[in-house]
Scaffold this active site. Structure first.
Site, short mmCIF file in Angstrom:
data_model
loop_
_atom_site.label_atom_id
_atom_site.label_comp_id
_atom_site.label_asym_id
_atom_site.label_seq_id
_atom_site.Cartn_x
_atom_site.Cartn_y
_atom_site.Cartn_z
N ASP A 194 -1.56 -51.09 17.55
CA ASP A 194 -2.48 -50.10 18.12
C ASP A 194 -1.93 -49.46 19.39
O ASP A 194 -0.98 -49.94 19.98
CB ASP A 194 -3.79 -50.79 18.50
N LYS A 197 -5.25 -45.49 17.85
CA LYS A 197 -6.16 -44.40 18.12
C LYS A 197 -6.23 -44.18 19.61
O LYS A 197 -6.36 -45.12 20.39
CB LYS A 197 -7.54 -44.65 17.55
N GLY A 251 -4.84 -54.58 21.02
CA GLY A 251 -5.01 -54.78 22.46
C GLY A 251 -6.11 -55.80 22.74
O GLY A 251 -7.06 -55.93 21.97
N MET A 311 -14.79 -48.80 26.95
CA MET A 311 -14.84 -47.46 26.34
C MET A 311 -15.92 -46.59 26.97
O MET A 311 -16.55 -45.79 26.28
CB MET A 311 -15.10 -47.58 24.82
N1 SAH Z 1 -10.03 -55.53 21.83
C1 SAH Z 1 -9.89 -54.95 23.13
C2 SAH Z 1 -10.85 -53.81 23.37
C3 SAH Z 1 -10.62 -52.62 22.48
S1 SAH Z 1 -11.71 -51.31 22.80
C4 SAH Z 1 -10.06 -56.04 24.19
O1 SAH Z 1 -10.46 -57.15 23.86
O2 SAH Z 1 -9.76 -55.79 25.35
C5 SAH Z 1 -10.76 -50.30 23.87
C6 SAH Z 1 -11.29 -50.37 25.27
O3 SAH Z 1 -10.83 -51.56 25.89
C7 SAH Z 1 -10.79 -49.27 26.18
O4 SAH Z 1 -11.53 -48.08 26.01
C8 SAH Z 1 -11.04 -49.89 27.53
O5 SAH Z 1 -12.40 -49.83 27.87
C9 SAH Z 1 -10.69 -51.33 27.26
N2 SAH Z 1 -9.31 -51.64 27.62
C10 SAH Z 1 -8.36 -52.17 26.83
N3 SAH Z 1 -7.21 -52.35 27.52
C11 SAH Z 1 -7.46 -51.94 28.78
C12 SAH Z 1 -6.69 -51.89 29.98
N4 SAH Z 1 -5.42 -52.28 30.00
N5 SAH Z 1 -7.27 -51.41 31.09
C13 SAH Z 1 -8.55 -51.00 31.09
N6 SAH Z 1 -9.31 -51.03 30.00
C14 SAH Z 1 -8.78 -51.50 28.85
#
Ligand code: SAH
Length: 498
Positions: free
Chosen positions: A34, A55, A86, A167
């Site tokens: 991703d 995305k 992520g 998000m």
């Molecule tokens: N599965 C991921 C979340 C995915 S949704 C997790 O557990 O972290 C995607 C959202 O995650 C982004 O819009 C943001 O709000 C947050 N996010 C993910 N990585 C980030 C980062 N390095 N810094 C800030 N927000 C992050």
């Protein structure tokens, strides 16, 4: 039948992947990743096919149904699939949906949790998500829902002591307004952190009332986490990540890929973003016969001299490759230019070093050898690169020594700098460039273009010899290491930053 591993990559820093995640990436045939999965992690899967399905906001490389179909297709083809996402795969990551699709298709899978952005990312912003003085609960909310049928209970959220939104940057005005409308104290401390746990991390602090304006003012956009709660006040004392001395600095390293890791790790640990742009490649000699003869006759020499770590490694590899070993050195004494070279002799060849001057230049070694014993008729074996200054050989020969000068490895200039690096330097996006030898400097300029384009960047030289070459090439020098080694180079950059 293959298998799918749903792996959480953590919030941004590649080092936050789990050991299990690393192990599975190494074993993967396919990595499907991703936008938020750190790109550096792909290097852990050298033999895998890599497919980007990320995305970024509304732009989807691949819709979710097609991602599911791709996972199933690859697994059915017998592949070991690493699905890298992520943060944590089950926290707002659609990992649940993907796992359901796998179950329906009868495909085996495993979940490898990761550190989710709200916890790990906020930790990198110096904000602990719980603290006994402030909150006994911590709530995760998505600021972007699947459809209008919201199950978010705003009146309840507004009563909670610590709430983090994923998000949510695009909807921040609405989120803050709803919390206010349902009675959350307008003075509730708030923070938004963008690209947390990466070198691009940016964080703003405000209150429920002001955070949206602060976010707009700082130009913060997705990906970002916003947190509401008193724990935010701890950031002023606990902000460790952004306070590291080289945080936010982009630094180019021009030495060989094999050699750059020590410098890269040092700079990264101080907070810098390191861009490797090797300007030298190391190659084996085109003809080994002279080297092999010299190694076979090594014991006939009084001194064996190594001038670089690469030389030590080249000797080790050649000994191993040809079934020879260190006993060929007999009782010849060993000398090294530079403490790192001496350390490599200890480590790689399990061999003691008899002489290593404090100053890491050929002149110092010549001085000390001449002081140690009369050089007349002494047989010296010099194992070095195909390039290198003649000074050591000249001085020893002038004193009557019989010097056998062997190129144990060759160096050459790569075809180009990595894509984009030249442009980033010209546009001022990169803060520093480091030069660790004259040849890296010469090759860099040949690959880069005119030195007049280096006005926007600071330069760090490892020592007087490299600096002299830089001056001859017309490259301005910002700092020169006091001690000509990696530590000295790092110190010189640090002292300029303070
Ligand atoms: N599965 C991921 C979340 C995915 S949704 C997790 O557990 O972290 C995607 C959202 O995650 C982004 O819009 C943001 O709000 C947050 N996010 C993910 N990585 C980030 C980062 N390095 N810094 C800030 N927000 C992050």
């Amino acid at each position: 039948m293959g298998i799918v591993y749903l792996i959480g990559a953590g919030p941004g820093d590649p080092g936050l992947l789990t050991l299990r995640g690393a192990e599975l990436l190494a074993a993967a045939d396919v990595v499907i990743y991703d936008y938020l999965a750190p790109a550096k992690l792909l290097a852990l899967a050298p033999r895998a096919e890599k497919i980007y399905v990320g995305k970024k906001g509304p732009v989807h490389a691949l819709p979710q149904e097609q991602i599911n179909a791709l996972l199933i297709e690859k697994a059915k083809a017998g592949k070991t699939v690493a699905r890298l996402k992520g943060g944590d795969p089950f926290v707002f990551g659609r990992g649940g949906e993907e796992a359901e699709a796998l179950v329906n298709a009868g495909i085996p899978f495993e979940i490898i949790p990761g550190i989710t952005a709200a916890i790990g990312g906020l930790a990198y912003a110096g904000i602990p998500v719980t603290h006994r003085d402030f909150n006994s609960s911590f709530t995760l909310v998505t600021g972007h829902e699947k459809d209008e049928s919201s199950d978010i209970d705003w009146p309840s959220l507004a009563k909670l002591p610590c709430v983090a939104f994923y998000m949510g940057v695009g909807n921040l005005a609405q989120i803050a307004q709803r919390l206010l409308a349902h009675g959350m104290n307008p003075q509730t401390p708030a923070a938004t952190v963008q690209w947390a746990a990466t070198t691009r991390q940016k964080c703003v602090v405000g209150t429920l009332q002001t955070i949206e304006q602060k976010v707009i003012g700082a130009g913060i956009s997705s990906p970002a986490i916003t947190i509401f709660g008193k724990v935010v006040t701890l950031r002023s004392t606990l902000n460790w990540f952004e306070s590291r001395p080289l945080f936010g600095q982009r630094i180019v390293i021009t030495r060989t890929r094999q050699q750059s890791s020590e410098l890269a790790i040092r700079l990264q640990n101080l907070g810098a973003e390191v861009i490797e742009a090797p300007t030298i490649e190391i190659a084996e000699p085109s003809d080994w016969s002279e080297v092999d003869r010299a190694l076979d006759e090594a014991a006939n020499h009084d001194w064996i001299i190594f001038t670089s770590i690469n030389g030590v490694l080249a000797v080790k590899n050649r000994l191993l490759a040809t079934g020879r070993d260190i006993r060929l050195f007999g009782s010849a004494k060993i000398a090294a230019i530079g403490a790192p070279t001496a350390a490599a002799i200890n480590r790689e060849l399990a061999c003691r070093v008899d002489l290593c001057p404090d100053q890491f230049v050929a002149e110092a070694l010549a001085d000390q050898l001449l002081a140690a014993e009369p050089m007349r008729e002494k047989r010296i074996l010099l194992l070095r690169a195909d390039i290198g200054r003649p000074i050591l050989v000249d001085r020893l020969r002038a004193a009557g020594a019989l010097v056998r000068n062997i190129s144990i490895y060759e160096t050459r200039r790569p075809a180009a700098l990595p894509p984009g690096v030249g442009e980033q330097i010209r546009s001022g996006e990169i803060d520093w460039i480091t030069f660790t030898s004259s040849s890296t400097a010469k090759n860099f300029l040949e690959l880069f273009g005119p030195p007049t384009d280096l006005q926007k960047i600071k330069t760090a030289s490892i020592g007087p010899i490299t600096s002299q070459t830089l001056r001859e090439l017309g490259i301005p020098i910002t700092v020169e290491a006091q001690r000509s080694d990696i530590d000295g180079l790092v110190q010189s950059i640090l002292s300029n930053q303070q």
